[in-house]
Each structure stands twice: as structure tokens, then as C-alpha cells.
Design an enzyme around this catalytic site. Structure first.
Site, PDB file in Angstrom:
ATOM      1  CG  LEU A  19      -1.638  -1.015   1.294  1.00 34.69           C
ATOM      2  CD1 LEU A  19      -2.344  -1.349   2.897  1.00 34.69           C
ATOM      3  CD2 LEU A  19      -3.074  -0.952   0.560  1.00 34.69           C
ATOM      4  CB  ILE A  32       1.823  -0.061  10.533  1.00 39.85           C
ATOM      5  CG1 ILE A  32       2.496  -0.062  11.659  1.00 39.85           C
ATOM      6  CG2 ILE A  32       2.038  -1.567   9.813  1.00 39.85           C
ATOM      7  CD1 ILE A  32       1.875  -0.664  12.805  1.00 39.85           C
ATOM      8  CB  CYS A  33       2.054   0.806   4.608  1.00 43.19           C
ATOM      9  SG  CYS A  33       1.474   0.623   3.035  1.00 43.19           S
ATOM     10  CG  LEU A  34      -0.871  -5.044   7.641  1.00 37.61           C
ATOM     11  CD1 LEU A  34      -0.300  -5.721   6.648  1.00 37.61           C
ATOM     12  CD2 LEU A  34      -0.793  -5.316   9.074  1.00 37.61           C
TER      13      LEU A  34
END
Lengths: 195, 277
Positions: A23, A132-134
Site C-alpha cells: 500500500l 504501518i502500511c498494512l
């Protein structure tokens, strides 16, 4: 309930699209002036459903926490601070980080806000401000997920990291996040990470 | 006839006036109106009901009981009548009677097929009544069993004393006395097991609420959820099964009657599980 439920853990794992997809945050052109809006919203008291569910999640966590995680005792049900130990044999072995989990009023209909407290681990999907890119934390959230399953996803993301480095757009993103903007306000989007 | 019609009309006017007061939360004034309506036409259940509702809002439980009983004597199908009477009885800690009224209210509501907030309110009070009822009886049961346990232990000791086999600290391979004592203690632990609050098994709990099922529905993926919370998920989060993420629409949901029965059977044996936080 969580740890003993393989479906739920498998589910959490399968949501982890790393490393083929990642992302990227899409930054609003004009940083909004009313950036505190979401932080005040997240401070709204928990609904009855949220409260019941969090009490049960906490009780289950205390019976069997996910491996590698430690809940830091507090009397605030709405904000959990969790210690994460890097898994053995990975780039983060022997290191400890802290996750801060804030629950919205309508949890679990809405995802919790999960960030790393300073210092955040060096990782291509973790910004230096702890965001956090999750996907499961944002668009791909499901109310069947739990703090426990989210933790397992994050640890699995850490464990599969090929290099200790920040995301390419770290500086630009973090600059735009000043004033304590929530990562939930970011419009994350899928981006092919093959390059 | 003409006179009767006039009286009925007058009573009806009092009721309308009373309703207006009720909605403005002027319960004293509303009670006066309904009292006049009752004096004119004592055979109309609604007048008693409405006056009972005023007392209900004022938490005047003795009068709630009185008026709802009168109303129910005239019309036994009034959901609110049974609900109010149930609440009033629960105040008096007459749990068994309260449960009967509240269950009747739920049954009537179910057959009228209206799914409104009322069912939620009734269920909440019913759960409270069931829990209180369990608390009352279980304390007694546990106490009686505890006494019996002591009596049995003493009798066992006496028996072994008399037959000369009372060798409590012997380490022989077949120490009958200590073995029997252990077994006895196990038997009594099992006897109060159902009365010991614990965790409801996961298979009887919704994976979103983590609570015991009330109205379980199953999706085409085979996962069971609490109906209300799943509908909220479909409305707010998206049209997918929360666990499997298969596409899901409301019309695909089917009641899971087997789980519902399992929940009822479980609650019957473990009434402490009625407790909500």
C-alpha cells in the site's frame, strides 16, 4: 478463542499480501486544518458492544497471548500498549518494539488504530512516525479480526522483511502527517511493489 | 345505547389527552386523565395499560403491577402488559413469576412478527431475571451439596476408623481410604460444575461480539454469526463474510436453528451465562 482458532489465523495470514502488493499512502494536497478531528473521535467512549468485546479479548489474551507479544498492563481498555519481540532468525531478532492500539467507539465495526511507538522498526512498510502500511488496518479490516490476529499479521510482516529500510516516500509522508494525524485518515492504496 | 356511546367517546377523549401529557413526560397529569377514562369505561384494557406505563416511567412498581394485572385480565395478549408486570415482579425479586411474564411477552411479540427495540428491552430484563433466579437457587444448591460433602467425608472416615483401615499417611499401593476420599471430592466437584461460572464454549459464541448467540444466522460459507451484528457489518463495513471474506448479501442468511437449540440447552444448565457485562 483467538489463538486456538486456525481459521482466523490463516485468515490473518492470507490478508498479508506482502511482498507482491503493498500500500502506498495518497497524500491530501492540502493538509486539513482540523486534523484533530479523528483523534477526538477516537477518544469517544467505547460503545457497549465494543466494551464487552474488548473485555473478552483482553481476558483471552491473558490466558494465551500470541507468541512474541506482551500486553502492558493499564486500566485503559481503549488504548493498549503491546510489546513486540522480533522473531528469531529474522532481521529484527533480539529487538523489542512497542505497538499502540487505540479502539474507536464502534470497534469492531471499525478497525483499531495501530501504530508503532518511537522508535519504529526500520521496515519498507513502516514509516518513521510509526504508521504501518498494512491493508487489514484500513480498507481490508474485518470485524472477525482481533487484536491478537492483527499482532500476528504485523509480526509476520516484520519477519518477511528483506531489508531494514524506510519506505521510499517516508520523508514526504511523515512531513504531511505532522499535527498527530491518524494513519486512518490517510487514503492508502494498493501499489505494485515489484519495482 | 346513545348514552353508552357518549361515555365511551368521553373516555376516549380523556385517553387522547392523557397520551399528549405522557409524551410531554407530564406523568402526573397523564395519570389523572387515564384515571378518569377508567372511571368512565373500566373495561377498556388500554386505559389501564397506559396508566401503568406512567407508573412504569415513574418507577412506582406496586402500581405498575396493579394496573398491568387489571389490563391483562381484560386482554391477555398485551405485550407491554406482560413486560411491565415482569419488570414489577423482578423488582420484588419474584424471579420465577417475572420470567413467566417476560417469556410470554417475547412469545407474543414473536407471533406479531414485529422486530423492534421492544424485543431487545424484554430480552435484557429476562436475562437479568434468569441470572438472579440462578443466583438465588445456585447458592442454596451449592450450600446443600457442600454440607452433604462434609457429611459423606465424615461418614467415610468413621467407616474406615471402625474397620481399622484408617491409614491416612500410609504409602501402600492400595490405600483405599485416601483413594475413596479423592473420588468423593471429584464427585462433588462435578456436582456443582454446572453452577460454577466459567467461559461459554466458543462454538456457542459469535465471532464478532464474542457473546453467546441469541439469534444465530449461518452464511453460505458455513460460519454462524449473531444476526443483528452481522447486519450491521453488511451495512457499515461491506458485503462480505467477516471470516471467509466471501461475498455476502443479507438475503443469503439462514437462521441456524440447531445452534439456537444448543444455546437454549446450554443456558438451561448454565444459567450464569445469562449474565451480560
Amino acid at each position: 478463542m483467538v489463538a486456538s482458532n486456525p481459521t482466523r489465523i490463516e485468515e490473518a495470514k492470507s490478508r498479508l499480501l506482502w511482498p507482491s502488493l503493498r500500500l502506498l499512502p495518497s497524500l491530501p494536497q492540502e493538509p486539513k486544518r482540523t486534523m484533530t478531528s479523528s483523534s477526538t473521535a477516537s477518544r469517544k467512549a467505547l460503545s457497549k458492544i465494543a466494551c464487552n468485546r474488548l473485555q473478552k479479548e483482553l481476558a483471552e489474551w491473558q490466558v494465551g497471548p500470541p507468541a512474541g507479544f506482551k500486553y502492558k498492563v493499564s486500566d485503559n481498555l481503549q488504548r493498549w500498549v503491546i510489546e513486540v519481540g522480533g522473531a528469531a532468525g529474522t532481521l529484527y531478532a533480539g529487538e523489542t518494539y512497542q505497538l499502540q492500539v487505540d479502539f474507536p467507539e464502534h470497534y469492531p465495526m471499525e478497525a483499531p488504530q495501530v501504530i508503532f511507538l518511537n522508535p519504529a522498526p526500520m521496515h519498507p512498510h513502516i514509516y518513521s512516525n510509526g504508521h504501518i502500511c498494512l491493508d487489514i488496518l484500513y480498507d481490508s479490516w474485518s470485524p472477525a479480526m482481533t487484536v491478537s490476529s492483527v499482532c500476528i499479521s504485523i509480526l509476520s510482516m516484520l519477519s518477511s522483511s528483506p531489508a531494514k529500510q524506510r519506505p521510499q516516500d517516508n520523508d514526504r509522508y511523515v512531513r504531511n502527517c505532522r499535527n498527530g494525524r491518524s494513519p486512518k485518515e490517510t487514503r492508502w492504496w494498493f501499489h505494485d511493489d515489484k519495482v | 345505547m346513545a348514552a353508552d356511546g357518549g361515555v365511551a367517546r368521553q373516555a376516549e377523549l380523556r385517553r387522547i389527552e392523557g397520551n399528549a401529557c405522557f409524551y410531554k413526560a407530564r406523568f402526573g397529569a397523564a395519570i389523572d386523565c387515564y384515571t378518569e377514562a377508567i372511571a368512565l369505561c373500566p373495561d377498556v384494557a388500554v386505559y389501564w395499560m397506559n396508566r401503568g406505563l406512567c407508573h412504569f416511567r415513574r418507577k412506582d412498581w406496586a402500581k405498575v403491577e396493579e394496573d398491568s394485572r387489571k389490563a391483562l385480565a381484560l386482554d391477555d395478549t398485551l405485550v407491554k402488559g406482560h413486560y411491565m408486570l415482569g419488570c414489577a415482579l423482578l423488582r420484588k425479586e419474584e424471579c420465577a413469576l417475572a420470567i413467566k411474564e417476560l417469556e410470554k411477552a417475547l412469545d407474543l411479540l414473536k407471533s406479531s412478527n414485529s422486530r423492534d427495540k421492544m424485543a431487545e428491552d424484554i430480552w435484557e430484563v429476562l436475562a437479568k431475571a434468569k441470572y438472579l433466579d440462578w443466583e438465588k437457587h445456585s447458592t442454596q444448591r451449592v450450600w446443600k451439596i457442600q454440607n452433604l460433602k462434609e457429611a459423606c467425608e465424615n461418614a467415610l472416615q468413621e467407616h474406615h476408623f471402625l474397620s481399622g483401615t484408617l491409614t491416612e499417611d500410609s504409602v501402600g499401593p492400595t490405600n483405599e481410604y485416601s483413594e475413596q476420599r479423592k473420588l468423593l471430592s471429584e464427585v462433588f466437584t462435578n456436582a456443582i460444575l454446572a453452577d460454577t461460572p466459567g467461559d461459554v464454549p466458543d462454538y456457542l459464541c459469535c465471532q464478532i461480539t464474542f457473546e453467546i448467540f441469541r439469534d444465530p444466522v449461518i452464511t453460505p460459507s458455513g460460519v454462524t454469526y449473531e444476526r443483528a451484528i452481522l447486519l450491521e457489518h453488511l451495512r457499515k463495513v461491506g458485503n462480505f463474510d467477516p471470516v471467509t471474506r466471501e461475498p455476502l448479501k443479507e438475503h443469503q442468511l439462514v437462521p441456524n436453528l440447531a445452534i439456537k437449540e444448543a444455546v437454549q440447552a446450554y443456558l438451561k444448565e448454565h444459567s450464569w451465562a445469562y449474565r451480560s457485562n
